[in-house]
Design a protein around this motif. Sequence first.
Motif, short mmCIF file in Angstrom:
data_model
loop_
_atom_site.label_atom_id
_atom_site.label_comp_id
_atom_site.label_asym_id
_atom_site.label_seq_id
_atom_site.Cartn_x
_atom_site.Cartn_y
_atom_site.Cartn_z
N THR A 236 26.02 -2.30 67.37
CA THR A 236 27.27 -3.06 67.39
C THR A 236 27.92 -3.05 66.01
OG1 THR A 236 26.41 -4.49 69.14
CG2 THR A 236 28.32 -5.29 67.90
N ASP B 86 30.08 0.62 66.28
CA ASP B 86 31.21 0.04 66.99
C ASP B 86 30.96 -0.03 68.50
OD1 ASP B 86 33.70 -1.17 67.08
OD2 ASP B 86 34.76 0.70 67.45
N TYR B 87 29.71 -0.37 68.86
CA TYR B 87 29.40 -0.53 70.29
C TYR B 87 30.14 -1.74 70.82
CZ TYR B 87 26.74 -0.80 74.62
OH TYR B 87 26.37 -0.84 75.94
N ARG B 88 30.85 -1.58 71.94
CA ARG B 88 31.68 -2.64 72.49
C ARG B 88 30.97 -3.33 73.65
NH1 ARG B 88 37.81 -0.65 73.01
NH2 ARG B 88 36.99 0.14 74.97
N TRP B 89 30.84 -4.66 73.52
CA TRP B 89 30.17 -5.46 74.55
C TRP B 89 31.17 -5.93 75.59
CZ3 TRP B 89 24.97 -6.21 74.95
CH2 TRP B 89 24.20 -5.83 73.85
#
Length: 320
Positions: A281, A285-288
Amino acid sequence: MPRDLAQGELSKQPAPAERLRSVTIPFIIFTAIWGSTWIVIRSQLGAVPPQWSVTYRFTVAAIAMATVALWKGESLKLGRRGLPAAIFLGFTQFCINFNAVYLAERHITSGVVATVFALLLIPASLMGWAFLGHRPSKRFAWSSLVAVSGVALLFVHEIREHRTDVNEIAVGIGITLVGMLGAAIANVAQARPEIRRFPLFAMLAWSMAAGAVIDALIAFAMTGPPVIDARPAYWLGVLYLALFASVLTFSLYYPVIRRIGPAKAAYSSVLVPIIAMGFSTWLEDYRWTWLTIAGAVLALGGMAVALRRDRSGVPAPDAA
């Protein structure tokens, strides 16, 4: 890959101060390191083909692990029966397993690879049932199904986010599953009596050395001569993965196994993906979304419940 322990050893409960020193602190250390390795592997992907990065890592790790074995007073002589076992473990654990992890991260984020790899306990337990007679409970079966459904939700999210990269996502998860299978085979093999009788750290040293040789042969065949990355950051990553994530963690993990047993120690495999997803994250830039949250909760919650009553005797340390 850790060993099963005699029930008598597990019944000895250390004093609180001794437990803090011998169990709690080592548990925190190896769990934190394993949680960070997935993002460090991502930094290794660049000019150097993944196959050569794995080779460099386990060349260093084998030398360091041999040093640890000698420091602990273990002989490095395994004999004619020990060498084939080391080669087999080197091929499954330090070749198939790690090459797959490195290659998978070229296709999907490190956090997703770590979460999928948390399912390692499932094939390891099924193989333990088939080859060691350690039958998992019904609770384990249902909890594993919940965990698999969670990973499926993560897969759906990846497809929604990257509709043009469906093949990339499928390849990434497929490669991860291949690596998970290699690790599961190695875990079960380590639990067999004919391999457990060899000195632990000496066996690990020779397994890493054998894995490094096989990795080099595969790397040369697939990508050509060795490629060198002159960046200090790359070699710091190699040293971190070799010395901390491979040598230090296993040196701490196995003594913890001896004190609290494999099932409790394997809770690290639930905590590691949480740490890995945090790094993903932050740095990838992992999007939840509600889908990824539900998937992560089901995957890790299912594994936590499965471990709570698991008696398979085949714990599964994380691959990276």
